[in-house]
Design a protein around this motif. Structure first.
Motif, PDB file in Angstrom:
ATOM      1  N   ASP A  56     -15.331  -2.297 -11.068  1.00  0.00           N
ATOM      2  CA  ASP A  56     -15.869  -1.027 -11.285  1.00  0.00           C
ATOM      3  C   ASP A  56     -14.767   0.343 -10.814  1.00  0.00           C
ATOM      4  O   ASP A  56     -15.311   1.447 -10.778  1.00  0.00           O
ATOM      5  CB  ASP A  56     -17.005  -0.935 -10.802  1.00  0.00           C
ATOM      6  CG  ASP A  56     -17.998  -1.837 -11.571  1.00  0.00           C
ATOM      7  OD1 ASP A  56     -17.823  -2.525 -12.606  1.00  0.00           O
ATOM      8  OD2 ASP A  56     -19.099  -1.959 -11.028  1.00  0.00           O
ATOM      9  N   LYS A  57     -13.775  -0.265 -10.317  1.00  0.00           N
ATOM     10  CA  LYS A  57     -12.745   0.744  -9.805  1.00  0.00           C
ATOM     11  C   LYS A  57     -13.472   1.914  -8.847  1.00  0.00           C
ATOM     12  O   LYS A  57     -13.079   3.138  -8.989  1.00  0.00           O
ATOM     13  CB  LYS A  57     -11.954   1.648 -10.949  1.00  0.00           C
ATOM     14  CG  LYS A  57     -11.323   0.834 -11.825  1.00  0.00           C
ATOM     15  CD  LYS A  57     -10.777   1.361 -12.857  1.00  0.00           C
ATOM     16  CE  LYS A  57      -9.489   0.761 -13.683  1.00  0.00           C
ATOM     17  NZ  LYS A  57     -10.409  -0.674 -14.392  1.00  0.00           N
ATOM     18  N   VAL A  58     -14.191   1.268  -7.698  1.00  0.00           N
ATOM     19  CA  VAL A  58     -14.845   1.939  -6.646  1.00  0.00           C
ATOM     20  C   VAL A  58     -13.923   2.609  -5.907  1.00  0.00           C
ATOM     21  O   VAL A  58     -13.008   1.866  -5.411  1.00  0.00           O
ATOM     22  CB  VAL A  58     -15.828   1.099  -5.801  1.00  0.00           C
ATOM     23  CG1 VAL A  58     -16.404   1.857  -4.825  1.00  0.00           C
ATOM     24  CG2 VAL A  58     -17.112   0.761  -6.864  1.00  0.00           C
ATOM     25  N   ASN A  59     -13.830   3.629  -5.338  1.00  0.00           N
ATOM     26  CA  ASN A  59     -12.814   4.269  -4.415  1.00  0.00           C
ATOM     27  C   ASN A  59     -13.240   4.660  -2.929  1.00  0.00           C
ATOM     28  O   ASN A  59     -12.770   5.068  -2.156  1.00  0.00           O
ATOM     29  CB  ASN A  59     -12.014   5.611  -5.097  1.00  0.00           C
ATOM     30  CG  ASN A  59     -12.795   6.807  -5.444  1.00  0.00           C
ATOM     31  OD1 ASN A  59     -14.115   6.891  -4.797  1.00  0.00           O
ATOM     32  ND2 ASN A  59     -12.538   7.341  -6.270  1.00  0.00           N
ATOM     33  N   THR A  60     -14.617   4.468  -2.738  1.00  0.00           N
ATOM     34  CA  THR A  60     -15.463   5.082  -1.783  1.00  0.00           C
ATOM     35  C   THR A  60     -16.400   4.124  -1.195  1.00  0.00           C
ATOM     36  O   THR A  60     -17.421   3.640  -1.962  1.00  0.00           O
ATOM     37  CB  THR A  60     -15.950   6.542  -1.882  1.00  0.00           C
ATOM     38  OG1 THR A  60     -14.958   7.455  -2.318  1.00  0.00           O
ATOM     39  CG2 THR A  60     -16.605   7.150  -0.721  1.00  0.00           C
ATOM     40  N   VAL A  61     -16.470   3.966   0.057  1.00  0.00           N
ATOM     41  CA  VAL A  61     -17.616   3.199   0.618  1.00  0.00           C
ATOM     42  C   VAL A  61     -18.303   4.141   1.524  1.00  0.00           C
ATOM     43  O   VAL A  61     -17.830   4.890   2.321  1.00  0.00           O
ATOM     44  CB  VAL A  61     -17.171   1.972   1.484  1.00  0.00           C
ATOM     45  CG1 VAL A  61     -18.624   1.468   2.110  1.00  0.00           C
ATOM     46  CG2 VAL A  61     -16.436   1.062   0.765  1.00  0.00           C
ATOM     47  N   PHE A  62     -19.585   4.398   1.241  1.00  0.00           N
ATOM     48  CA  PHE A  62     -20.550   5.466   1.706  1.00  0.00           C
ATOM     49  C   PHE A  62     -21.057   4.652   3.204  1.00  0.00           C
ATOM     50  O   PHE A  62     -21.710   3.719   3.031  1.00  0.00           O
ATOM     51  CB  PHE A  62     -21.764   5.883   1.006  1.00  0.00           C
ATOM     52  CG  PHE A  62     -20.894   7.042  -0.084  1.00  0.00           C
ATOM     53  CD1 PHE A  62     -20.370   8.135   0.367  1.00  0.00           C
ATOM     54  CD2 PHE A  62     -21.025   6.476  -1.489  1.00  0.00           C
ATOM     55  CE1 PHE A  62     -19.862   8.956  -0.651  1.00  0.00           C
ATOM     56  CE2 PHE A  62     -20.646   7.457  -2.415  1.00  0.00           C
ATOM     57  CZ  PHE A  62     -20.149   8.760  -2.222  1.00  0.00           C
ATOM     58  N   PHE A  63     -21.298   5.417   4.185  1.00  0.00           N
ATOM     59  CA  PHE A  63     -22.077   5.149   5.244  1.00  0.00           C
ATOM     60  C   PHE A  63     -22.897   6.303   5.552  1.00  0.00           C
ATOM     61  O   PHE A  63     -22.963   7.188   4.879  1.00  0.00           O
ATOM     62  CB  PHE A  63     -21.159   4.795   6.687  1.00  0.00           C
ATOM     63  CG  PHE A  63     -20.408   5.883   7.054  1.00  0.00           C
ATOM     64  CD1 PHE A  63     -20.739   6.824   8.021  1.00  0.00           C
ATOM     65  CD2 PHE A  63     -18.854   6.155   6.679  1.00  0.00           C
ATOM     66  CE1 PHE A  63     -19.814   7.718   8.568  1.00  0.00           C
ATOM     67  CE2 PHE A  63     -18.210   7.085   7.101  1.00  0.00           C
ATOM     68  CZ  PHE A  63     -18.599   8.022   8.179  1.00  0.00           C
ATOM     69  N   GLU A  64     -23.811   6.328   6.548  1.00  0.00           N
ATOM     70  CA  GLU A  64     -24.837   7.484   6.703  1.00  0.00           C
ATOM     71  C   GLU A  64     -24.814   7.751   8.479  1.00  0.00           C
ATOM     72  O   GLU A  64     -24.174   7.281   9.176  1.00  0.00           O
ATOM     73  CB  GLU A  64     -26.415   6.946   6.352  1.00  0.00           C
ATOM     74  CG  GLU A  64     -26.697   5.465   6.955  1.00  0.00           C
ATOM     75  CD  GLU A  64     -27.784   4.889   6.027  1.00  0.00           C
ATOM     76  OE1 GLU A  64     -28.746   4.727   6.875  1.00  0.00           O
ATOM     77  OE2 GLU A  64     -27.527   4.419   4.998  1.00  0.00           O
ATOM     78  N   THR A  65     -25.782   8.509   8.498  1.00  0.00           N
ATOM     79  CA  THR A  65     -25.709   9.069  10.187  1.00  0.00           C
ATOM     80  C   THR A  65     -26.448   8.665  10.994  1.00  0.00           C
ATOM     81  O   THR A  65     -25.883   8.730  12.171  1.00  0.00           O
ATOM     82  CB  THR A  65     -26.058  10.739   9.910  1.00  0.00           C
ATOM     83  OG1 THR A  65     -27.378  10.776   9.370  1.00  0.00           O
ATOM     84  CG2 THR A  65     -24.992  11.378   8.962  1.00  0.00           C
ATOM     85  N   LEU A  66     -27.368   7.950  10.678  1.00  0.00           N
ATOM     86  CA  LEU A  66     -28.455   7.536  11.816  1.00  0.00           C
ATOM     87  C   LEU A  66     -28.341   5.832  12.156  1.00  0.00           C
ATOM     88  O   LEU A  66     -28.895   5.487  13.122  1.00  0.00           O
ATOM     89  CB  LEU A  66     -29.769   7.658  11.368  1.00  0.00           C
ATOM     90  CG  LEU A  66     -30.175   9.214  11.389  1.00  0.00           C
ATOM     91  CD1 LEU A  66     -31.866   9.119  10.839  1.00  0.00           C
ATOM     92  CD2 LEU A  66     -30.039   9.913  12.556  1.00  0.00           C
ATOM     93  N   VAL A  67     -27.522   5.098  11.348  1.00  0.00           N
ATOM     94  CA  VAL A  67     -27.245   3.776  11.624  1.00  0.00           C
ATOM     95  C   VAL A  67     -25.578   3.443  11.801  1.00  0.00           C
ATOM     96  O   VAL A  67     -24.868   4.344  11.407  1.00  0.00           O
ATOM     97  CB  VAL A  67     -27.884   2.939  10.529  1.00  0.00           C
ATOM     98  CG1 VAL A  67     -29.365   3.104  10.441  1.00  0.00           C
ATOM     99  CG2 VAL A  67     -27.129   3.024   9.236  1.00  0.00           C
ATOM    100  N   SER A  68     -25.307   2.090  12.371  1.00  0.00           N
ATOM    101  CA  SER A  68     -24.070   1.918  12.569  1.00  0.00           C
ATOM    102  C   SER A  68     -23.112   2.051  11.318  1.00  0.00           C
ATOM    103  O   SER A  68     -23.572   1.478  10.356  1.00  0.00           O
ATOM    104  CB  SER A  68     -23.724   0.531  13.291  1.00  0.00           C
ATOM    105  OG  SER A  68     -22.512   0.084  13.514  1.00  0.00           O
ATOM    106  N   ASP A  69     -21.924   2.511  11.348  1.00  0.00           N
ATOM    107  CA  ASP A  69     -21.140   2.423  10.086  1.00  0.00           C
ATOM    108  C   ASP A  69     -19.788   1.192  10.271  1.00  0.00           C
ATOM    109  O   ASP A  69     -19.059   1.497   9.335  1.00  0.00           O
ATOM    110  CB  ASP A  69     -20.062   3.726  10.216  1.00  0.00           C
ATOM    111  CG  ASP A  69     -19.578   4.121  11.579  1.00  0.00           C
ATOM    112  OD1 ASP A  69     -19.284   3.236  12.318  1.00  0.00           O
ATOM    113  OD2 ASP A  69     -18.774   5.341  11.653  1.00  0.00           O
ATOM    114  N   ARG A  70     -20.055   0.426  11.184  1.00  0.00           N
ATOM    115  CA  ARG A  70     -18.953  -0.541  11.463  1.00  0.00           C
ATOM    116  C   ARG A  70     -18.928  -1.468  10.104  1.00  0.00           C
ATOM    117  O   ARG A  70     -17.926  -1.541   9.579  1.00  0.00           O
ATOM    118  CB  ARG A  70     -19.650  -1.587  12.654  1.00  0.00           C
ATOM    119  CG  ARG A  70     -18.782  -2.717  12.972  1.00  0.00           C
ATOM    120  CD  ARG A  70     -19.257  -3.692  14.009  1.00  0.00           C
ATOM    121  NE  ARG A  70     -20.527  -3.870  13.714  1.00  0.00           N
ATOM    122  CZ  ARG A  70     -20.786  -4.954  13.244  1.00  0.00           C
ATOM    123  NH1 ARG A  70     -20.057  -5.913  12.659  1.00  0.00           N
ATOM    124  NH2 ARG A  70     -22.246  -5.328  13.168  1.00  0.00           N
TER     125      ARG A  70
END
Length: 335
Positions: free
Chosen positions: A272-286
């Motif tokens: 699907d030609k994804v160019n971004t992986v989103f993370f959030e502010t209150l949990v680990s972004d690892r």
């Protein structure tokens, strides 16, 4: 003699003290859910606190059980908080999101309770382990479920159901339905300020309607429908605007993805030609950053707005939702 003379005086003092105690109790409005004449409203977490503040305005006192920076799913209620719930003029919560809150409300039995889940519909937005696309918003288009009624949703699935997704506030249309319900609950709990609550509800509904329209127009002419995010918080948003959510974990932000899920996401990102992986502010972004590194993709924040903290891109719900819109526009290649 002296003793006899003291007895009526003592009785008078006792009576006066009793009268003073009674007067003090009346003046402080003990047990009526008010402080200094204002309704005491307790919200379970930020999205409901925001609604109460905007609709109640200066007529109420608002507090939140979930403090800034705390992941709502992890909240544990203290005995003191449970006692405070029993004294509140209105408790606003979302049944099923925070089990400790559900239990505390059952124990405290506050006089007036507003369950956000009762004002709209809840659905199952489970994550497909192998990266299958047949869920979320696929095929929903811009219409989504826009034809749903605004009032009275008895009989629909609530967040207490095993597979129901509680993240209704991330869909501006459902959030509008909840806002109207909270407004009605405030009117019932505090009829003296009903005019204020009606006026403020109307203003907020107008603002949320504009937000919905901006999402609709802002996500047109995109080059991709798919976005990858940390946990499956955005199913309603995806469904509303015809997007496809691919979550690393499921509805629980703390759960670890299986190897099969990670493999599936690799396939989704390439196809699907994804160019971004989103993370959030209150949990680990690892995990999100590890996946992005493996696929050589960029990362960005897509905030589920479960709380406002130092890392939030905005000071309130509206501002953070607009930041989310900009992030999605960039990730999905809108023109």
């Amino acid at each position: 003699m002296n003793i006899r003379r003291l007895r009526p005086t003592t009785a008078l003092v006792g009576a006066a003290a009793l009268g003073l105690t009674t007067l003090t109790a009346c003046s402080s409005n003990v047990g009526d859910g008010r402080t200094d004449g204002k309704l005491d409203v307790v919200a379970s977490f930020y999205p409901l606190q925001f609604l109460a503040q905007r609709i109640g305005g200066n007529a109420i006192h608002v507090s939140s059980l979930t403090k800034p920076g705390v992941e709502p799913h992890d909240l544990e209620i203290s005995p003191r908080q449970t006692a405070d719930l029993s004294k509140a003029g209105l408790v606003v919560y979302l049944k099923g999101l925070q089990p400790s809150v559900d239990r505390a409300i059952g124990q405290a039995e506050p006089k007036h309770v507003a369950d956000a889940a009762s004002y709209t519909t809840l659905e199952d937005h489970g994550t497909e382990v192998e990266g299958d696309h047949d869920h979320g918003g696929e095929g929903a288009g811009e219409g989504g479920h826009g034809g749903e009624g605004e009032e009275g949703h008895e009989g629909h699935a609530h967040s207490g159901d095993a597979a129901a997704d509680p993240h209704i506030w991330l869909d501006p249309v459902r959030y509008t339905q909840v806002a109207k319900g909270v407004g009605k609950a405030l009117e019932k709990a505090d009829p003296d300020h009903a005019t204020t609550y009606k006026k403020n509800t109307t203003a907020l509904v107008k603002e949320l309607t504009t937000l919905d329209q901006d999402f609709r127009s802002g996500l047109k002419d995109r080059s991709s429908d798919t976005f990858i995010t940390t946990h499956a918080a955005f199913g309603y948003l995806a469904e509303r605007y015809g997007l496809r959510q691919e979550a690393i974990s499921g509805l629980d932000p703390e759960s670890e993805p299986s190897p099969a899920r990670i493999k599936g996401l690799h396939s989704v990102a390439k196809k699907d030609k994804v160019n971004t992986v989103f993370f959030e502010t209150l949990v680990s972004d690892r995990t999100a950053k590890t996946l992005a590194g493996d696929l050589r993709l960029r990362t960005d924040v897509l905030d589920p707005i479960e709380g406002i903290g130092d890392k939030s891109k905005g000071d309130d719900y509206i501002q953070v939702m607009r930041s989310n819109l900009k992030a999605l526009q960039k990730a999905l290649g809108t023109k």
